[in-house]
Design a protein around this motif. Structure first.
Motif, PDB file in Angstrom:
ATOM      1  N   VAL A 102       0.864  -1.189   0.000  1.00  0.00           N
ATOM      2  CA  VAL A 102       0.000   0.000   0.000  1.00  0.00           C
ATOM      3  C   VAL A 102       0.895   1.232   0.000  1.00  0.00           C
ATOM      4  O   VAL A 102       1.846   1.308   0.779  1.00  0.00           O
ATOM      5  CB  VAL A 102      -0.911   0.018   1.254  1.00  0.00           C
ATOM      6  N   ASN A 103       0.598   2.172  -0.890  1.00  0.00           N
ATOM      7  CA  ASN A 103       1.368   3.415  -0.972  1.00  0.00           C
ATOM      8  C   ASN A 103       2.869   3.150  -1.172  1.00  0.00           C
ATOM      9  O   ASN A 103       3.717   3.671  -0.460  1.00  0.00           O
ATOM     10  CB  ASN A 103       1.123   4.269   0.282  1.00  0.00           C
ATOM     11  N   ALA A 106       5.623   5.922  -1.407  1.00  0.00           N
ATOM     12  CA  ALA A 106       6.222   6.492  -0.199  1.00  0.00           C
ATOM     13  C   ALA A 106       7.537   5.792   0.144  1.00  0.00           C
ATOM     14  O   ALA A 106       8.350   6.340   0.891  1.00  0.00           O
ATOM     15  CB  ALA A 106       5.248   6.369   0.968  1.00  0.00           C
ATOM     16  N   ARG A 107       7.745   4.595  -0.405  1.00  0.00           N
ATOM     17  CA  ARG A 107       8.975   3.848  -0.098  1.00  0.00           C
ATOM     18  C   ARG A 107       9.971   3.850  -1.256  1.00  0.00           C
ATOM     19  O   ARG A 107      10.907   3.060  -1.282  1.00  0.00           O
ATOM     20  CB  ARG A 107       8.613   2.413   0.311  1.00  0.00           C
ATOM     21  N   ARG A 108       9.748   4.776  -2.195  1.00  0.00           N
ATOM     22  CA  ARG A 108      10.600   4.839  -3.385  1.00  0.00           C
ATOM     23  C   ARG A 108      12.082   4.998  -3.018  1.00  0.00           C
ATOM     24  O   ARG A 108      12.928   4.232  -3.469  1.00  0.00           O
ATOM     25  CB  ARG A 108      10.147   6.005  -4.266  1.00  0.00           C
ATOM     26  N   GLU A 109      12.378   5.991  -2.194  1.00  0.00           N
ATOM     27  CA  GLU A 109      13.780   6.248  -1.853  1.00  0.00           C
ATOM     28  C   GLU A 109      14.400   5.072  -1.106  1.00  0.00           C
ATOM     29  O   GLU A 109      15.538   4.663  -1.380  1.00  0.00           O
ATOM     30  CB  GLU A 109      13.904   7.522  -1.002  1.00  0.00           C
ATOM     31  N   ALA A 110      13.653   4.506  -0.164  1.00  0.00           N
ATOM     32  CA  ALA A 110      14.159   3.372   0.614  1.00  0.00           C
ATOM     33  C   ALA A 110      14.449   2.195  -0.308  1.00  0.00           C
ATOM     34  O   ALA A 110      15.462   1.488  -0.158  1.00  0.00           O
ATOM     35  CB  ALA A 110      13.147   2.972   1.682  1.00  0.00           C
ATOM     36  N   PHE A 111      13.565   1.985  -1.260  1.00  0.00           N
ATOM     37  CA  PHE A 111      13.713   0.874  -2.201  1.00  0.00           C
ATOM     38  C   PHE A 111      14.983   1.053  -3.046  1.00  0.00           C
ATOM     39  O   PHE A 111      15.823   0.150  -3.156  1.00  0.00           O
ATOM     40  CB  PHE A 111      12.467   0.829  -3.099  1.00  0.00           C
ATOM     41  N   ILE A 112      15.129   2.241  -3.613  1.00  0.00           N
ATOM     42  CA  ILE A 112      16.269   2.505  -4.500  1.00  0.00           C
ATOM     43  C   ILE A 112      17.585   2.460  -3.716  1.00  0.00           C
ATOM     44  O   ILE A 112      18.536   1.773  -4.105  1.00  0.00           O
ATOM     45  CB  ILE A 112      16.084   3.861  -5.216  1.00  0.00           C
ATOM     46  N   MET A 131      10.452   2.246 -10.839  1.00  0.00           N
ATOM     47  CA  MET A 131       9.422   2.943 -11.603  1.00  0.00           C
ATOM     48  C   MET A 131       8.693   2.005 -12.571  1.00  0.00           C
ATOM     49  O   MET A 131       7.513   2.164 -12.829  1.00  0.00           O
ATOM     50  CB  MET A 131      10.022   4.146 -12.363  1.00  0.00           C
ATOM     51  N   ASN A 132       9.397   0.999 -13.095  1.00  0.00           N
ATOM     52  CA  ASN A 132       8.740   0.043 -13.996  1.00  0.00           C
ATOM     53  C   ASN A 132       7.763  -0.864 -13.268  1.00  0.00           C
ATOM     54  O   ASN A 132       6.719  -1.209 -13.802  1.00  0.00           O
ATOM     55  CB  ASN A 132       9.781  -0.848 -14.696  1.00  0.00           C
ATOM     56  N   PHE A 133       8.136  -1.268 -12.073  1.00  0.00           N
ATOM     57  CA  PHE A 133       7.352  -2.316 -11.414  1.00  0.00           C
ATOM     58  C   PHE A 133       6.416  -1.845 -10.304  1.00  0.00           C
ATOM     59  O   PHE A 133       5.418  -2.507 -10.028  1.00  0.00           O
ATOM     60  CB  PHE A 133       8.274  -3.428 -10.894  1.00  0.00           C
ATOM     61  N   ALA A 134       6.722  -0.728  -9.668  1.00  0.00           N
ATOM     62  CA  ALA A 134       5.874  -0.285  -8.556  1.00  0.00           C
ATOM     63  C   ALA A 134       4.395  -0.169  -8.951  1.00  0.00           C
ATOM     64  O   ALA A 134       3.523  -0.612  -8.201  1.00  0.00           O
ATOM     65  CB  ALA A 134       6.400   1.017  -7.956  1.00  0.00           C
ATOM     66  N   ILE A 139      -1.148  -1.729  -4.389  1.00  0.00           N
ATOM     67  CA  ILE A 139      -2.510  -2.259  -4.242  1.00  0.00           C
ATOM     68  C   ILE A 139      -3.517  -1.243  -3.711  1.00  0.00           C
ATOM     69  O   ILE A 139      -4.692  -1.560  -3.571  1.00  0.00           O
ATOM     70  CB  ILE A 139      -2.550  -3.528  -3.352  1.00  0.00           C
ATOM     71  N   GLY A 140      -3.096  -0.036  -3.427  1.00  0.00           N
ATOM     72  CA  GLY A 140      -4.062   0.969  -2.956  1.00  0.00           C
ATOM     73  C   GLY A 140      -4.451   0.741  -1.514  1.00  0.00           C
ATOM     74  O   GLY A 140      -3.743   1.116  -0.613  1.00  0.00           O
TER      75      GLY A 140
END
Ligand SMILES: [Zn+2]
Length: 179
Positions: A102-103, A106-112, A131-134, A139-140
């Protein structure tokens, strides 16, 4: 959470689930029903990969597909296998609260940063990967997603019973979702 119905006694189990493997799953996990012996899978469970979850079920009771957010869209061949070869006639689709899918943005930076630091990825590749897979895995809202995924599975496998459930990480219990 008004759509959730707890299972504290067998009388709480929805009529549609009684005398089905879904009802048994609810009894095993929530009501400590004594484990029967199974030689064949009774149902397919779809649930999140999240580490906080553990179901109490007998040996051989269920096929389990674990995928982020209990999203089975990218596990279709495995679902088909459990039905066609494994012979299961129902699917328990189990979302959970506090789901990391969910959301995701918000975890984009942590993921990268995590891929760069923990896995040795190049930063640009890690950004593209996210960006391709998120968007595919976002799931909202947990409950709405489980309900929409339930509808999708029912239309894809019309003879299969699909039960939308929610697992609460605080009490490790399963809740029925009112449709
Ligand atoms: Zn999750």
């Amino acid at each position: 959470m008004f759509r959730l119905v707890a299972v504290n006694t067998t009388d709480d189990i929805f009529a549609d689930y009684r005398d089905t493997p879904v009802g048994l799953l609810l009894e095993y996990n929530n009501l400590n029903r004594e484990h029967e012996t199974y030689t064949q899978a009774q149902l397919l469970i779809g649930m999140c990969m999240d580490n906080r979850k553990h179901l109490h079920t007998p040996d051989n009771f269920a096929y389990i597909i674990r995928a982020g957010g209990a999203n089975l869209r990218y596990s279709e061949f495995k679902v088909s296998y459990a039905i066609a070869v494994g012979g299961v006639k129902c699917i328990a689709l189990i979302g959970h609260n506090q789901c990391g899918m969910v959301n995701l943005m918000a975890r984009r930076e942590a993921f990268i940063n995590g891929l760069v630091e923990n896995a040795g990825w190049d930063k640009e590749l890690a950004e593209q990967h996210f960006m391709n897979f998120a968007p595919m895995f976002e799931i909202g809202n947990e409950i709405d997603f489980v309900l929409s995924e339930t509808q999708r599975l029912r239309s894809r496998y019309p003879k299969i019973q699909v039960a939308p459930l929610l697992y609460k990480v605080e009490d490790n219990l399963l809740y029925q979702i009112k449709e």
